[in-house]
Design a protein around this motif. Structure first.
Motif, PDB file in Angstrom:
ATOM      1  N   ILE A  31      -6.507  10.703  -8.350  1.00 51.41           N
ATOM      2  CA  ILE A  31      -5.606   9.712  -7.895  1.00 51.41           C
ATOM      3  C   ILE A  31      -4.677   9.870  -6.508  1.00 51.41           C
ATOM      4  CG2 ILE A  31      -3.466  10.501  -9.104  1.00 51.41           C
ATOM      5  CD1 ILE A  31      -3.411   7.733 -10.590  1.00 51.41           C
ATOM      6  N   ARG A  32      -4.725  11.101  -6.423  1.00 50.71           N
ATOM      7  CA  ARG A  32      -3.987  11.068  -4.795  1.00 50.71           C
ATOM      8  C   ARG A  32      -4.779  10.718  -3.816  1.00 50.71           C
ATOM      9  NH1 ARG A  32      -2.229  16.508  -6.687  1.00 50.71           N
ATOM     10  NH2 ARG A  32       0.152  16.409  -7.151  1.00 50.71           N
ATOM     11  N   ARG A  33      -6.177  10.573  -3.979  1.00 43.17           N
ATOM     12  CA  ARG A  33      -6.965  10.051  -3.011  1.00 43.17           C
ATOM     13  C   ARG A  33      -7.219   8.487  -2.914  1.00 43.17           C
ATOM     14  NH1 ARG A  33     -10.416  14.316  -0.643  1.00 43.17           N
ATOM     15  NH2 ARG A  33      -9.852  16.306  -1.494  1.00 43.17           N
ATOM     16  N   LEU A  34      -6.654   7.979  -4.204  1.00 43.32           N
ATOM     17  CA  LEU A  34      -7.021   6.624  -4.221  1.00 43.32           C
ATOM     18  C   LEU A  34      -6.431   5.742  -3.158  1.00 43.32           C
ATOM     19  CD1 LEU A  34      -7.667   4.195  -6.106  1.00 43.32           C
ATOM     20  CD2 LEU A  34      -5.609   4.506  -7.375  1.00 43.32           C
ATOM     21  N   PRO A  35      -5.332   5.902  -2.594  1.00 45.62           N
ATOM     22  CA  PRO A  35      -4.698   5.073  -1.382  1.00 45.62           C
ATOM     23  C   PRO A  35      -5.599   4.747  -0.348  1.00 45.62           C
ATOM     24  CG  PRO A  35      -2.916   6.708  -2.460  1.00 45.62           C
ATOM     25  CD  PRO A  35      -4.232   6.853  -3.127  1.00 45.62           C
ATOM     26  N   LEU A  48       0.823  -1.074  -0.001  1.00 42.37           N
ATOM     27  CA  LEU A  48       0.059  -0.167   0.155  1.00 42.37           C
ATOM     28  C   LEU A  48       0.826   1.197   0.160  1.00 42.37           C
ATOM     29  CD1 LEU A  48      -2.644  -1.208   2.517  1.00 42.37           C
ATOM     30  CD2 LEU A  48      -3.153  -0.420   0.223  1.00 42.37           C
ATOM     31  N   TRP A  49       1.952   0.979   0.575  1.00 41.46           N
ATOM     32  CA  TRP A  49       2.947   2.505   0.672  1.00 41.46           C
ATOM     33  C   TRP A  49       3.514   2.609  -0.605  1.00 41.46           C
ATOM     34  CZ3 TRP A  49       4.018   6.638   2.747  1.00 41.46           C
ATOM     35  CH2 TRP A  49       5.363   7.078   2.678  1.00 41.46           C
ATOM     36  N   CYS A  50       3.916   1.407  -1.520  1.00 47.40           N
ATOM     37  CA  CYS A  50       4.165   1.569  -3.068  1.00 47.40           C
ATOM     38  C   CYS A  50       3.134   2.227  -3.711  1.00 47.40           C
ATOM     39  CB  CYS A  50       4.651   0.393  -3.423  1.00 47.40           C
ATOM     40  SG  CYS A  50       6.074  -0.378  -2.806  1.00 47.40           S
ATOM     41  N   TRP A  51       1.822   1.597  -3.673  1.00 50.85           N
ATOM     42  CA  TRP A  51       0.790   2.277  -4.243  1.00 50.85           C
ATOM     43  C   TRP A  51       0.614   3.810  -4.069  1.00 50.85           C
ATOM     44  CZ3 TRP A  51      -2.499   1.469  -8.051  1.00 50.85           C
ATOM     45  CH2 TRP A  51      -2.481   0.171  -8.602  1.00 50.85           C
ATOM     46  N   THR A  52       0.838   4.258  -2.572  1.00 51.30           N
ATOM     47  CA  THR A  52       0.696   5.812  -2.306  1.00 51.30           C
ATOM     48  C   THR A  52       1.851   6.471  -2.998  1.00 51.30           C
ATOM     49  OG1 THR A  52      -0.246   4.905   0.041  1.00 51.30           O
ATOM     50  CG2 THR A  52       1.103   7.310  -0.287  1.00 51.30           C
ATOM     51  N   ARG A  53       2.987   6.028  -2.980  1.00 50.21           N
ATOM     52  CA  ARG A  53       4.010   6.708  -3.825  1.00 50.21           C
ATOM     53  C   ARG A  53       3.796   6.822  -5.252  1.00 50.21           C
ATOM     54  NH1 ARG A  53       5.264   9.720  -0.387  1.00 50.21           N
ATOM     55  NH2 ARG A  53       7.047  10.271  -1.479  1.00 50.21           N
ATOM     56  N   PHE A  54       3.188   5.872  -5.712  1.00 54.87           N
ATOM     57  CA  PHE A  54       3.030   5.851  -7.181  1.00 54.87           C
ATOM     58  C   PHE A  54       1.842   6.886  -7.578  1.00 54.87           C
ATOM     59  CE2 PHE A  54      -0.034   4.415 -10.596  1.00 54.87           C
ATOM     60  CZ  PHE A  54       0.763   4.481 -11.820  1.00 54.87           C
ATOM     61  N   CYS A  55       1.031   6.916  -6.546  1.00 51.15           N
ATOM     62  CA  CYS A  55      -0.027   7.915  -6.892  1.00 51.15           C
ATOM     63  C   CYS A  55       0.293   9.324  -6.724  1.00 51.15           C
ATOM     64  CB  CYS A  55      -1.436   7.639  -6.020  1.00 51.15           C
ATOM     65  SG  CYS A  55      -2.084   6.166  -6.222  1.00 51.15           S
ATOM     66  N   ILE A  56       1.511   9.423  -6.041  1.00 56.66           N
ATOM     67  CA  ILE A  56       2.032  10.817  -5.776  1.00 56.66           C
ATOM     68  C   ILE A  56       2.979  10.991  -6.884  1.00 56.66           C
ATOM     69  CG2 ILE A  56       3.317  12.151  -4.416  1.00 56.66           C
ATOM     70  CD1 ILE A  56       2.271  10.795  -2.045  1.00 56.66           C
ATOM     71  N   ARG A  57       3.817  10.201  -7.226  1.00 56.21           N
ATOM     72  CA  ARG A  57       4.982  10.462  -8.181  1.00 56.21           C
ATOM     73  C   ARG A  57       4.601  10.015  -9.752  1.00 56.21           C
ATOM     74  NH1 ARG A  57      10.334   9.460  -4.746  1.00 56.21           N
ATOM     75  NH2 ARG A  57      10.024  11.020  -3.116  1.00 56.21           N
ATOM     76  N   ARG A  58       3.698   8.888  -9.545  1.00 54.41           N
ATOM     77  CA  ARG A  58       3.082   8.418 -11.074  1.00 54.41           C
ATOM     78  C   ARG A  58       4.641   7.783 -11.838  1.00 54.41           C
ATOM     79  NH1 ARG A  58       1.005  12.773 -10.345  1.00 54.41           N
ATOM     80  NH2 ARG A  58       2.206  13.997 -12.012  1.00 54.41           N
TER      81      ARG A  58
END
Length: 590
Positions: free
Chosen positions: A349-353, A139-149
């Protein structure tokens, strides 16, 4: 850090169940560190990852309970750090701190039922806690992806998902469903062009395939490829091969033993929760209208909520888990609406996590769907939903109130008071058990604290049986404990020559039936057999050996092929009195 250290000192070595479940978590890595393998040498119903990790720790740092304590303290610390970072990203610092405290005080260290090992320090299955850690990293990896793409973050998420699939089925289903929803969200919400979305998806699938493939390769170097593949997929095979919903134990776990009772209780609690939250909102609004000093309003609101939460016959904290499916569904719906309301794709997408956390929390409760609880299996399965509820109470509900009526500081203080009351209530509940654990079982690095005989007999029974077995069995003798009690094998450092570490009714069914198990035991006869009876019936199977299919043929063969050499307590498997009989193999040819 102070909360972590204080709880560790308060509960030191009181975490495990000394009779059975945690004994497997000690015995299995010990045997793997000695050269045996899961699936090939030892029958195992779950994924291989956690047991081989613990075996590696035993090889590096020595075979000892202390080794697992150090590892699990580290794991618990990592989980706490990840939770703090995730919830700081989802909400704010106060919420992240509160979530960390709730996790440590309610889930990580405590015990709420007579049986131990439902905590992160000595879990009944390390597959649960390792799976939680890996899912949080995912989930942390998903969070970073949603921020940095950046697609590389999804490679990490996929690798973690692959490793979760090597732990336990409920974690696999939760992490897999969360990932599936993440992919849908990435396509639906994401501002990324189609080509980059395809690359990101390929990175996720590639990471999962590589992590699973590498572990399968490791297993295939130690056993036939077919055995390795069946073992790694054992979670799903065991579920497909057994209709668990017909088993009385799993009916109790899911709540299907009394679904209507749990349903009406949930409705009653939900109504009470709505009334309390509405009353708190109204009171905080009224306090805000009086133009009182903000610190005074905050202290009064928090103090009243704390006292109210601790009143006798007030909030039924042991049943608070029944609210979690409702609150998680409501919270997830709210987060989804917030995502859809954003016109900017980057904001969506930032709210997706947070939406993915809601999915994770909801699916994790599936195993306890009709009777969600924070105790028993809830220490992992209800944990995500409880932490989500903490975040919603501390951040979302006060912000909604602030937007309409004001009074956010007072309501946040009241929520902090209620959360503190819940934590104190659970710590008090756990202390009722821990304060009574005064019996020492094991020696040096294997020391564990258990209940004295008059409160729960199996700690003293295990201690006496260790002494008795050491007196009659040579150091290299092999021992089978029937139907379970593999802690004895570990504490005496005597291996079980059969593949079976538990022979309860459900286990016999899983291993192909009683006669198949008996044939295997005859082909791998131990030097000694210990009949160990806890005095508890095995749900619909009754006392072990009381009927065909529940060990009757196995007990009859044992009495014909083995000679009793020592008895402690009552005759096993006759009534509720605990008892142990140690038997020696009569002749080599029997």
């Amino acid at each position: 850090m102070l909360v972590f250290l204080g709880l560790a000192a308060w509960s030191w070595r009181k975490w495990p169940d000394v009779f059975q479940d945690f004994g497997m978590e000690l015995y299995l890595p010990w045997q793997l560190s000695q050269g045996k393998d899961l699936y090939a040498d030892i029958a195992w119903k779950h994924g291989p990852l956690a047991q081989y990790i613990n075996a590696g720790l035993f090889r590096l740092f020595g075979v000892s309970y202390s080794t697992l304590i150090a590892a699990n303290l580290t794991l618990t610390g990592l989980v706490t750090i990840l939770l703090h970072r995730l919830f700081n990203q989802f909400f704010d610092r106060l919420t992240a701190f509160s979530v960390s405290v709730v996790f440590l005080s309610v889930f990580a260290f405590s015990q709420y039922v007579r049986m131990g090992s439902f905590n992160f320090l000595s879990p009944y299955l390390h597959e649960q806690t390792h799976g939680v850690l890996l899912t949080l990293v995912m989930l942390w990896c998903w969070t970073r992806f949603c921020i940095r793409r950046q697609p590389g973050w999804l490679f990490g998420a996929g690798a973690c998902l692959g490793l979760v699939a090597l732990t336990k089925i409920e974690l696999t289903l939760a992490a897999g469903t969360t990932t599936f929803c993440g992919l849908i969200g990435m396509v639906w919400f994401g501002p990324v062009e189609t080509r980059r979305k395809f690359i990101a998806g390929a990175c996720l699938v590639g990471g999962m395939a590589i992590s699973i493939g590498l572990f399968l390769f490791f297993l295939s170097t130690r056993m036939p490829v077919g055995t390795a593949l069946r073992g790694a997929c054992g979670n799903f095979g065991n579920l497909a091969g057994n209709n668990v919903l017909h088993d009385e134990f799993y009916k109790y776990v899911t709540g299907l033993d009394a679904p209507l009772t749990h349903f009406w209780r949930t409705l009653w609690l939900t109504g009470g929760c709505v009334m309390v939250m509405g009353l708190l909102g109204w009171l905080c609004r009224r306090l805000g209208e009086r133009q009182l000093s903000l610190p005074l309003v905050t202290v009064v609101s928090g103090g009243l909520a704390l006292l109210g939460g601790l009143l006798p016959n007030g909030i039924p904290w042991p049943e608070i888990g029944l609210l979690l499916p409702v609150t998680t569904l409501c919270g997830g719906t709210w987060v989804l609406r917030q995502c859809l309301a954003q016109k900017d794709p980057l904001e969506r997408i930032r709210r997706l996590p947070l939406l993915l956390w809601c999915v994770f929390a909801l699916v994790m409760m599936t195993k306890m769907a009709f009777h969600v609880r924070l105790y028993h299996y809830g220490f992992t399965l209800a944990m995500p939903a409880t932490l989500l509820l903490t975040g919603l109470c501390l951040n979302t509900w006060p912000r909604i109130l602030e937007a309409r009526w004001g009074g956010q500081p007072a309501l946040r203080a009241a929520m902090v008071g209620l959360i503190a009351a819940g934590c104190l209530a659970h710590l008090t509940w756990a202390n009722e058990f821990y304060s009574q654990k005064t019996l020492t079982v094991g020696a040096t690095g294997d020391t564990m604290q258990a209940f004295p005989f008059e409160l729960e007999p199996m700690g003293e029974v295990m201690r006496q049986t260790v002494t008795a077995l050491n007196a009659v069995a040579p150091p290299k003798a092999t021992v089978l404990v029937v139907p379970h009690g593999v802690t004895l094998n570990y504490l005496t450092r005597r291996a079980n020559p059969t593949p079976f570490i538990s022979l309860l009714g459900f286990d016999l069914k899983t291993y192909g039936g009683e006669m198949a198990v008996l044939t295997t035991v005859k082909n791998h006869p131990p030097d000694f057999i210990v009949l160990m009876h806890s005095g508890v019936k095995d749900f619909e199977y009754g006392y072990f050996g009381s009927s065909p299919g529940s060990g009757k043929a196995l007990v009859e063969w044992i009495h014909s092929a083995y000679t009793p050499v020592k008895q402690l307590g009552a005759e096993p498997f006759t009534d509720e009195r605990p008892g142990v009989v140690i038997l020696r193999r009569a002749t080599e040819g029997t």
